[in-house]
Design an enzyme around this catalytic site. Structure first.
Site, short mmCIF file in Angstrom:
data_model
loop_
_atom_site.label_atom_id
_atom_site.label_comp_id
_atom_site.label_asym_id
_atom_site.label_seq_id
_atom_site.Cartn_x
_atom_site.Cartn_y
_atom_site.Cartn_z
N LYS A 150 -120.25 36.40 49.03
CA LYS A 150 -120.17 35.65 47.90
C LYS A 150 -121.84 34.59 47.91
O LYS A 150 -120.91 33.91 49.30
CB LYS A 150 -119.48 34.95 47.34
CG LYS A 150 -119.24 34.82 45.54
CD LYS A 150 -117.95 33.69 45.56
CE LYS A 150 -118.71 32.22 45.54
NZ LYS A 150 -120.54 31.85 44.98
N GLU A 169 -117.10 26.19 58.33
CA GLU A 169 -118.31 25.52 58.53
C GLU A 169 -118.54 24.42 57.79
O GLU A 169 -119.48 25.25 56.58
CB GLU A 169 -120.22 26.69 58.97
CG GLU A 169 -120.32 26.83 59.95
CD GLU A 169 -119.82 26.61 61.32
OE1 GLU A 169 -120.11 25.77 61.96
OE2 GLU A 169 -119.70 27.02 62.21
N CYS A 194 -126.77 20.53 56.85
CA CYS A 194 -125.50 19.69 57.08
C CYS A 194 -125.99 19.46 58.76
O CYS A 194 -125.00 18.81 59.17
CB CYS A 194 -124.53 20.81 57.45
SG CYS A 194 -125.63 22.94 58.46
N GLU A 219 -121.48 12.04 53.03
CA GLU A 219 -122.46 12.93 53.29
C GLU A 219 -123.61 13.05 52.25
O GLU A 219 -123.03 13.44 51.10
CB GLU A 219 -122.09 15.20 53.78
CG GLU A 219 -123.33 15.69 53.38
CD GLU A 219 -122.77 17.39 54.07
OE1 GLU A 219 -121.79 17.06 53.46
OE2 GLU A 219 -123.96 18.15 55.21
P1 NAD Z 1 -120.16 23.65 47.86
O1 NAD Z 1 -118.47 23.76 49.20
O2 NAD Z 1 -120.29 24.04 47.05
O3 NAD Z 1 -119.91 25.90 47.99
C1 NAD Z 1 -120.39 26.68 49.24
C2 NAD Z 1 -119.55 27.87 48.72
O4 NAD Z 1 -117.97 27.78 48.30
C3 NAD Z 1 -120.68 28.07 47.69
O5 NAD Z 1 -120.69 29.72 47.82
C4 NAD Z 1 -119.56 28.23 46.40
O6 NAD Z 1 -119.54 28.58 45.35
C5 NAD Z 1 -118.31 28.51 47.16
N1 NAD Z 1 -117.52 28.13 46.86
C6 NAD Z 1 -117.10 26.55 46.02
N2 NAD Z 1 -116.41 25.96 45.36
C7 NAD Z 1 -114.74 27.62 45.79
C8 NAD Z 1 -113.94 27.54 46.01
N3 NAD Z 1 -112.85 26.85 45.06
N4 NAD Z 1 -113.41 28.23 46.60
C9 NAD Z 1 -114.33 29.94 47.36
N5 NAD Z 1 -115.28 28.96 47.19
C10 NAD Z 1 -115.59 28.28 46.49
O7 NAD Z 1 -121.26 23.53 48.77
P2 NAD Z 1 -122.42 24.00 48.96
O8 NAD Z 1 -122.91 22.40 48.15
O9 NAD Z 1 -122.75 24.88 48.41
O10 NAD Z 1 -123.24 23.55 50.18
C11 NAD Z 1 -123.59 22.42 50.75
C12 NAD Z 1 -122.53 22.15 52.20
O11 NAD Z 1 -121.89 22.96 52.94
C13 NAD Z 1 -122.75 20.93 52.43
O12 NAD Z 1 -121.45 20.10 52.71
C14 NAD Z 1 -123.54 20.91 53.88
O13 NAD Z 1 -122.90 20.19 54.71
C15 NAD Z 1 -122.34 22.68 53.51
N6 NAD Z 1 -123.20 23.49 54.83
C16 NAD Z 1 -122.88 23.23 56.07
C17 NAD Z 1 -123.36 24.18 57.39
C18 NAD Z 1 -122.66 24.76 58.80
O14 NAD Z 1 -123.09 25.03 58.97
N7 NAD Z 1 -121.83 23.68 59.12
C19 NAD Z 1 -124.21 24.80 57.03
C20 NAD Z 1 -125.21 24.88 55.87
C21 NAD Z 1 -124.34 23.95 54.62
#
Ligand code: NAD
Length: 459
Positions: free
Chosen positions: A155, A230, A264, A361
Site C-alpha cells: 500500500k 522504519e 526521515c 520531527e
Molecule cells: P504516516 O505514518 O502517516 O503514513 C505512512 C504510511 O502508513 C502511509 O501509507 C499511510 O497510509 C499508512 N498508514 C497511516 N495510518 C495507518 C494505520 N493506522 N495502519 C496502517 N497504515 C497506516 O507517515 P507519512 O506522513 O506518510 O510519512 C512521513 C513519516 O515517515 C515521517 O515520520 C518520516 O520520518 C517517516 N519515514 C521514515 C523513513 C525511514 O526509513 N526511517 C523513510 C521515510 C519516511
C-alpha cells in the site's frame, strides 16, 4: 471509489486513482497466498533473478515517465526523482543477484545424524510505504521480499500512489505471475490496517511516522507477525571548529533541505562548536537564502513545494512554536505568494534542547541551530532525542570523528558527508526510529525464516 490527487506545485488536480475496499484487500491477499504456494514457489532462483533484472531494465526504459510522475505527485525536484528511479532499478538488480546466493547451512552437530538448516520465504508480505520517497522505498522493501520467494501486497501513501501503481504494471510486463506483486491504494486506517490484520499476511514491513509505527506493531502482535519498522528521525549534524567549513555549510543546507526537509534522515538539529558558531550561523543563513526553490520539473530546482497544503500547515505550526518558545528566526518561515504548497527554507538560531522545534520531527525545511562547547557536550546533545536514525560529524580529526561516531546512538552516520542511504549497507534506526535494518544483505533476514531439519543416520 476514487481519490483525486493534487499536484503540490500548482494546487490543481493531477489525476484520479481508485480507492480499493476491504473486500479487495482480502481478494488480493488470497491471490498472494495462492501465488506463494503455487506458481511463484515453483520458479527456480535463476529465473526469479531474470524476472527481477527484467523489471530493473523496464524501470530504466521508463525512467523519464516515472521520474516526471514522481515529481508531479510528490513535488520533489526532477533531478532527485531521476536519482530515486535509478536507485529503484539498482535495488532490483542488487537483490536479483541474491536469489541464488543466499541459502541454508549444514551444521556440525550430533555424530548420529545430519543437521540442515533451510532458509525459506516467510509468505505473503504486507508492505506499507510513506509519501516522501515513494518509488525508492517501494523497491527497497519489495525487492528483497521477492528475491527470497515471498509475495507482496503493497500500500503506497494515499497522497502519492502513482509510481507504485506503475511499478505493478511493469512487474506484470516483466513476467511476474499474477498475485506476486500487488499494489492496493487507499487510506492507512482502512486499507493499511486491513492488510496488517489479514490472517494470511505473515510479515509486515512499514515505513512511516513513529506514531503509526507503534500502532502497526500493536496490530501485528495479535498473530505474532514479523514486523520491521522504519520510522521518524531528528538527526544531528555535529560541526567541529576544525571542519572543512565550506563543505560543511553546503552539506548542512542540502542534508536538511533535500526533499524540502521531508526526509526521515534530515539533519534538522545543527550542533555547532561555540568558537565558530556566529560565523557558521551567518553562512548557513546565506546558504539557505541561495537555495533555488521552484518548479520541481525544472532541472535547476533544488527544493520544491511540500507535499500538501495541510502538511505545510503542520510545519507552520512548528515554526510558530519555535518563535513562541524563544528561538531566533534568522530566515524563512514564510509562505511565498506563488501557488502551490511552497514554504521558504527556515533557520532557527539559539535553539535550546527543551524546545519543541528541537525535540519533534518537523518534516519540513526547518533547522534548529545550537552551540556546544566540547566533544562531551556535542555527544550529550546529539543523544538527547527519542530518535536515532542518521546524522553527520564534521571534523578533520579522524580520532575524534570515530570517538564521536561510536558514542552517538543512531543507526546510520556519515563523517564529513551528508549521505545516509547506501544500497549495499544496512539502513535503519535505533530508539523510536525503528526496528530492523533494510538494504544490504541484512534486509534478507526480514524476508526469510530459518527451518532446521535433523536427519538420523544411525544404521
Ligand atoms: P504516516 O505514518 O502517516 O503514513 C505512512 C504510511 O502508513 C502511509 O501509507 C499511510 O497510509 C499508512 N498508514 C497511516 N495510518 C495507518 C494505520 N493506522 N495502519 C496502517 N497504515 C497506516 O507517515 P507519512 O506522513 O506518510 O510519512 C512521513 C513519516 O515517515 C515521517 O515520520 C518520516 O520520518 C517517516 N519515514 C521514515 C523513513 C525511514 O526509513 N526511517 C523513510 C521515510 C519516511
Amino acid at each position: 471509489m476514487i481519490t483525486t490527487l493534487i499536484e503540490p506545485a500548482t494546487g490543481e488536480p493531477l489525476t484520479d486513482v481508485p480507492r480499493v475496499s476491504v473486500d479487495d484487500v482480502d481478494r488480493a491477499v488470497r491471490n498472494a497466498q495462492r501465488a506463494f504456494t503455487g506458481e511463484w514457489r515453483r520458479i527456480n532462483t535463476r529465473d526469479r533473478a531474470r524476472l527481477m533484472n527484467k523489471l530493473a531494465a523496464l524501470i530504466r526504459e521508463n525512467a523519464d515517465e516515472l521520474a516526471t510522475m514522481e515529481s508531479r505527485n510528490v513535488g520533489k525536484p526532477i533531478r532527485d526523482s531521476r536519482d530515486e528511479v535509478g536507485l529503484a532499478a539498482n535495488v532490483f538488480e542488487y537483490y536479483a543477484g541474491a536469489t541464488n546466493k543466499i541459502g541454508g547451512q549444514t551444521i556440525p552437530g550430533a555424530a548420529s545424524g545430519v543437521l540442515l538448516s533451510f532458509r525459506e520465504p516467510v509468505g505473503p508480505c504486507g508492505i506499507i510505504v510513506p509519501w516522501n520517497f515513494p518509488i525508492a522505498i517501494t523497491s527497497w522493501k519489495s525487492a528483497p521480499a521477492l528475491a527470497m520467494g515471498n509475495t507482496v501486497v503493497l500500500k503506497p501513501a494515499e497522497q502519492t500512489p502513482l509510481t507504485a501503481m506503475r511499478l505493478a504494471e511493469l512487474a506484470l510486463e516483466a513476467g511476474f505471475p499474477e498475485g506476486v506483486f500487488t499494489v492496493l491504494t487507499g487510506s492507512g486506517s482502512e486499507i493499511g490496517e486491513a492488510i496488517i490484520k489479514h490472517p494470511l499476511i505473515r510479515k509486515v514491513a512499514f515505513t512511516g511516522s513513529t506514531e503509526v509505527g507503534m500502532n502497526v506493531m500493536r496490530l501485528a502482535a495479535d498473530d505474532i507477525k514479523r514486523v520491521s519498522l522504519e520510522l521518524g528521525g531528528k538527526s544531528a549534524n555535529v560541526i567541529f571548529d576544525d571542519c572543512d567549513f565550506d563543505r560543511a555549510i553546503a552539506s548542512a543546507a542540502s542534508s536538511s533541505l533535500g526533499n524540502a526537509g521531508q526526509d526521515c534522515c534530515a539533519r534538522s538539529r545543527v550542533l555547532v562548536q561555540q568558537s565558530i558558531y556566529d560565523k557558521f550561523s551567518k553562512a548557513l543563513v546565506d546558504a539557505f537564502h541561495a537555495i533555488n526553490v521552484g518548479d520541481p520539473l525544472r532541472d535547476e530546482t533544488e527544493m520544491g513545494p511540500l507535499v500538501t497544503t495541510s502538511h505545510r500547515e503542520r510545519v507552520m505550526q512548528y515554526i510558530d512554536k519555535g518563535k513562541a518558545e524563544g528561538a531566533t528566526l534568522a530566515c524563512g518561515g514564510e509562505v511565498p505568494s506563488q501557488r502551490g504548497s511552497y514554504l521558504s527554507p527556515t533557520v532557527f538560531l539559539d535553539a535550546k534542547p527543551e524546545m519543541t522545534i528541537v525535540r519533534d520531527e518537523i518534516f519540513g525545511p526547518v533547522v534548529a541551530v545550537m552551540p556546544f562547547r566540547d566533544e562531551a557536550e556535542a555527544i550529550a546533545l546529539a543523544n538527547d532525542s527519542l530518535y536515532g536514525l542518521s546524522g553527520s560529524i564534521w571534523t578533520r580529526d579522524i580520532g575524534r570523528a570515530l570517538r564521536v561516531a561510536r558514542a552517538i546512538e543512531t543507526g546510520n552516520l556519515s563523517i564529513n558527508s551528508g549521505s545516509s542511504v547506501h544500497l549495499e549497507a544496512p539502513f535503519g534506526g535505533v530508539k523510536r526510529s525503528g526496528l530492523g535494518r533494510e538494504l544490504g544483505l541484512q534486509a534478507l533476514d526480514h524476508y526469510t525464516e530459518w527451518k532446521t531439519v535433523y536427519i538420523d543416520t544411525q544404521s
